[in-house]
Design an enzyme around this catalytic site. Structure first.
Site, PDB file in Angstrom:
ATOM      1  N   LYS A   4      -2.309  -0.201 -24.869  1.00 26.68           N
ATOM      2  CA  LYS A   4      -2.697  -0.561 -26.425  1.00 26.68           C
ATOM      3  C   LYS A   4      -1.748  -0.297 -27.526  1.00 26.68           C
ATOM      4  O   LYS A   4      -0.419  -1.049 -26.850  1.00 26.68           O
ATOM      5  CB  LYS A   4      -3.894   1.035 -26.855  1.00 26.68           C
ATOM      6  N   TYR A  53       0.874  -1.305   0.227  1.00 26.64           N
ATOM      7  CA  TYR A  53      -0.318   0.186   0.180  1.00 26.64           C
ATOM      8  C   TYR A  53       0.730   1.478   0.559  1.00 26.64           C
ATOM      9  O   TYR A  53       1.745   1.825   1.229  1.00 26.64           O
ATOM     10  CB  TYR A  53      -0.828  -0.152   1.698  1.00 26.64           C
ATOM     11  N   ASP A  89      -6.566  12.788 -25.448  1.00 29.74           N
ATOM     12  CA  ASP A  89      -7.114  10.978 -24.768  1.00 29.74           C
ATOM     13  C   ASP A  89      -5.936  10.295 -26.177  1.00 29.74           C
ATOM     14  O   ASP A  89      -7.114  10.189 -27.281  1.00 29.74           O
ATOM     15  CB  ASP A  89      -7.967  10.777 -24.534  1.00 29.74           C
ATOM     16  N   THR A 135      -4.297   5.469 -21.573  1.00 28.45           N
ATOM     17  CA  THR A 135      -4.070   3.909 -21.130  1.00 28.45           C
ATOM     18  C   THR A 135      -2.308   3.585 -21.825  1.00 28.45           C
ATOM     19  O   THR A 135      -1.587   4.197 -22.362  1.00 28.45           O
ATOM     20  CB  THR A 135      -4.676   2.789 -21.653  1.00 28.45           C
ATOM     21  N   ARG A 177      -2.207  -3.490 -17.826  1.00 26.12           N
ATOM     22  CA  ARG A 177      -3.031  -2.727 -17.888  1.00 26.12           C
ATOM     23  C   ARG A 177      -3.276  -1.560 -17.424  1.00 26.12           C
ATOM     24  O   ARG A 177      -3.416  -1.428 -15.912  1.00 26.12           O
ATOM     25  CB  ARG A 177      -4.454  -3.449 -17.985  1.00 26.12           C
ATOM     26  N   GLU A 203      -0.430   5.096  -0.603  1.00 24.38           N
ATOM     27  CA  GLU A 203      -2.026   5.980  -0.728  1.00 24.38           C
ATOM     28  C   GLU A 203      -0.379   7.256  -0.688  1.00 24.38           C
ATOM     29  O   GLU A 203       0.442   7.201  -0.022  1.00 24.38           O
ATOM     30  CB  GLU A 203      -2.510   6.174   0.015  1.00 24.38           C
TER      31      GLU A 203
HETATM   32  C1  LIG Z   1      -9.274   3.070 -24.403  1.00 21.42           C
HETATM   33  C2  LIG Z   1     -10.073   4.221 -23.853  1.00 21.42           C
HETATM   34  C3  LIG Z   1     -10.162   4.395 -23.062  1.00 21.42           C
HETATM   35  C4  LIG Z   1     -10.312   3.719 -21.823  1.00 21.42           C
HETATM   36  O1  LIG Z   1      -9.375   3.188 -21.284  1.00 21.42           O
HETATM   37  P1  LIG Z   1     -10.185   1.599 -20.595  1.00 21.42           P
HETATM   38  O2  LIG Z   1      -8.822   1.529 -20.163  1.00 21.42           O
HETATM   39  O3  LIG Z   1     -10.535   0.519 -20.870  1.00 21.42           O
HETATM   40  O4  LIG Z   1     -10.251   2.300 -19.313  1.00 21.42           O
HETATM   41  C5  LIG Z   1     -10.419   5.879 -23.136  1.00 21.42           C
HETATM   42  N1  LIG Z   1      -9.984   6.895 -23.937  1.00 21.42           N
HETATM   43  C6  LIG Z   1      -9.746   6.685 -25.025  1.00 21.42           C
HETATM   44  C7  LIG Z   1      -9.904   7.637 -26.201  1.00 21.42           C
HETATM   45  C8  LIG Z   1      -9.843   5.151 -25.329  1.00 21.42           C
HETATM   46  O5  LIG Z   1     -10.046   4.738 -26.635  1.00 21.42           O
END
Ligand SMILES: *Cc1c(COP(=O)(O)O)cnc(C)c1O
Length: 426
Positions: A239, A57, A210, A236, A245, A59
Site C-alpha cells: 500500500k 522452496y 495494524d 501489508t 503484494r 520452509e
Molecule cells: C489491506 C489491509 C489488510 C489486509 O491485507 P491483504 O493483503 O489484502 O490481505 C489488513 N489490515 C488492514 C488494516 C488493511 O487495510
C-alpha cells in the site's frame, strides 16, 4: 540441439495473458488511481518480484531451513529484515530490539499469525468495527477472526466520527480482551497508539497495531510510529510502502519466537522468496530522501483535495484528513456511493464505494466513497492536479451523462500523460 522449453517470451507463449497485462498497464497509466490501498510498485520492485526466486522452496528461517540450497535465499531474507529493521526501528535506541518477519503472504495472513501467536480459540479480541473503518481480520463476523474468536468491536464517536477512546476503555474493562487491534482501512485521522497502549496495559491485553495502509507514512515519519509502543505490528507491503503484494510483522524480541512459529509452521509453508526480494528493494527505496518527499506529498495532496472538495460543497467524514485518504459522504450531493464510484470510473477516476460511520444505507449500496492519494502522489502530481480532480469530481456528481464522463476521461488521460507512473513501460 533445439531451444529448451520455457525460454520463449510471454508474448509468444501466451499472447492472451500478455495482451491483458498490456491493457492493464494502459489502464493504470491513463486513469487517476484513487483506491487508497493501491500504488505503483517501482520497476526495480517488479523486477525482483518477477524473478527466479519464485522457484525456490525455503520452509523455515535463515540457517534453520528444511531444504538445502539456501545460500542465496538466506541472504535475501536477512537483507530484507535488516533493511526493515533500520527503516522502522528508528524510534528505538537500538533498532535490533525490533524483530522482523517478512514471510506472511499478505496482510490478512500476517494478522492471522498474531491470533495464532497470542490467542486460543474463543478468546476475546477487540478491533475497530468494519462499518466504522476497521478491517475484516480485526474480528468481523464473516471473517475467520470473528468466527473462531470472541469479537467485541469498538466504534467511532457519533458526532466527531473519530475513534471513541472512552468506549474502547469501557469495553476493554468489561470484556478483558486478550488482544486489542489498533489499525484501520477507511479512517482519515491519526491513530493514537500511546492511548491504546494505556488501555491495553490496564486490562493486560496484547496491543497489535495494524499499519497496513499507513506503513509508508510511518516509515517516512509523516505518521506517528507504533514501534516501541505496540507489542506487535503488522502491515501489508504494497500500500503506501509501495512494495510488492506481501505482508510483514514487526514485534518486540520477547514475542519473536511466538510470531515466527505462528507464521511457520503454524500457518504457512514455504515463503514467497521473490516477494521477499521485492520487499527488500522497497525497503531500500523507502530509506531514500525521495521517499520522504513522496510521503509528504501523499498527505499534502490529501489535504489539498479535501479543501478543494469542501469548498465545492462535498461533505467529508471527520471534516478532513490527516493521512492519505478521505471518506466522502455523498448524501448532500444526492447520489449514492456506488453509482457515483461507477460514474467516476467511466470518467477515468477510479475509487471505491464505502460505508460511512452509522451509514443508513446498505453495505452494497452505501452513502460514501473512499479516495486515497498514494498512487497519484507516486506519479508526482501535486496541488494543481488536486484542484482539477476536485472540479472533475464535482462535475460527475452533478451529471452522469455518458458524454460528459467520456469527455472528462479524455481530459484525465491527457493530464496523466504528463506524469509517467513508476514501474510501467507505457
Ligand atoms: C489491506 C489491509 C489488510 C489486509 O491485507 P491483504 O493483503 O489484502 O490481505 C489488513 N489490515 C488492514 C488494516 C488493511 O487495510
Amino acid at each position: 540441439m533445439g531451444t529448451p522449453a520455457g525460454r520463449a517470451p510471454l508474448a509468444e507463449v501466451d499472447p492472451d495473458i500478455a495482451s491483458l497485462i498490456q491493457k492493464e498497464e494502459r489502464r493504470e497509466a491513463d486513469k487517476l488511481r484513487l483506491i487508497a490501498s493501491e500504488n505503483y510498485a517501482s520497476r526495480a520492485v517488479l523486477e525482483a518480484s518477477g524473478s527466479c526466486l519464485t522457484n525456490k522452496y525455503s520452509e523455515g528461517y535463515a540457517k534453520k531451513r528444511y531444504y538445502e540450497g539456501q545460500q542465496i535465499i538466506d541472504e535475501v531474507e536477512e537483507l530484507a529484515k535488516a533493511r526493515l529493521r533500520a527503516l522502522f526501528g528508528k524510534p528505538l535506541s537500538d533498532p535490533n530490539e525490533l524483530h522482523v518477519n517478512v514471510q506472511p503472504y499478505s496482510g490478512s495472513p500476517a494478522n492471522l499469525a498474531v491470533y495464532l501467536a497470542f490467542l486460543k480459540p474463543n478468546e476475546t479480541v477487540m478491533g475497530l468495527g468494519l462499518p466504522a473503518g476497521g478491517h475484516l481480520t480485526h474480528g468481523h463476523t464473516v471473517s475467520i477472526t470473528g468466527k473462531y474468536f470472541h469479537s467485541v468491536p469498538y466504534g467511532v464517536d457519533k458526532t466527531t466520527h473519530r475513534i471513541d477512546l472512552e468506549e474502547v476503555r469501557k469495553l476493554a474493562r468489561e470484556h478483558r480482551p486478550k488482544l486489542i487491534w489498533c489499525g484501520t482501512t477507511a479512517y482519515p485521522r491519526t491513530l493514537d497508539f500511546a492511548a491504546f497502549r494505556e488501555i491495553a496495559d490496564e486490562v493486560g491485553a496484547i496491543l497489535a497495531a495494524d499499519i497496513a495502509h499507513i506503513s509508508g507514512l510511518v516509515a517516512a515519519g509523516v505518521h506517528p510510529s507504533p514501534v516501541g509502543i505496540a507489542d506487535v505490528i503488522t502491515s501489508t507491503t504494497h500500500k503506501t510502502l509501495r512494495g510488492p503484494r506481501g505482508g510483514m510483522i514487526l514485534c518486540k524480541p520477547a514475542h519473536a519466537a511466538a510470531i515466527d512459529r505462528a507464521v511457520f509452521p503454524g500457518l504457512q509453508g514455504g515463503p514467497h522468496n521473490h516477494t521477499t526480494a521485492g520487499i527488500a528493494v522497497a525497503a531500500r527505496e523507502a530509506s531514500e530522501p525521495t521517499f520522504v518527499d513522496y510521503a509528504k506529498r501523499v498527505v499534502s495532496n490529501a489535504k489539498a483535495l479535501a479543501e478543494a472538495l469542501v469548498s465545492r460543497g462535498f461533505s467529508l467524514v471527520t471534516g478532513g484528513t490527516d493521512n492519505h485518504l478521505l471518506l466522502v459522504d455523498m448524501t448532500p450531493k444526492n447520489i449514492g456511493g456506488k453509482p457515483y464510484a461507477q460514474a467516476l470510473d467511466r470518467a477515468g477516476i477510479v475509487c471505491n464505494y464505502n460505508a460511512i460511520p452509522f451509514d443508513p444505507r446498505k453495505p452494497m449500496d452505501p452513502s460514501g466513497i473512499r479516495i486515497g492519494t498514494p498512487a497519484i502522489s507516486s506519479r508526482g502530481m501535486g496541488a494543481e492536479e488536486m484542484k482539477r480532480l476536485a472540479a472533475w469530481m464535482d462535475e460527475v456528481a452533478k451529471s452522469q451523462d455518458p458524454a460528459v464522463l467520456d469527455r472528462i476521461a479524455a481530459e484525465v488521460k491527457e493530464m496523466c500523460a504528463g506524469f509517467p507512473a513508476p514501474g510501467l513501460s507505457v
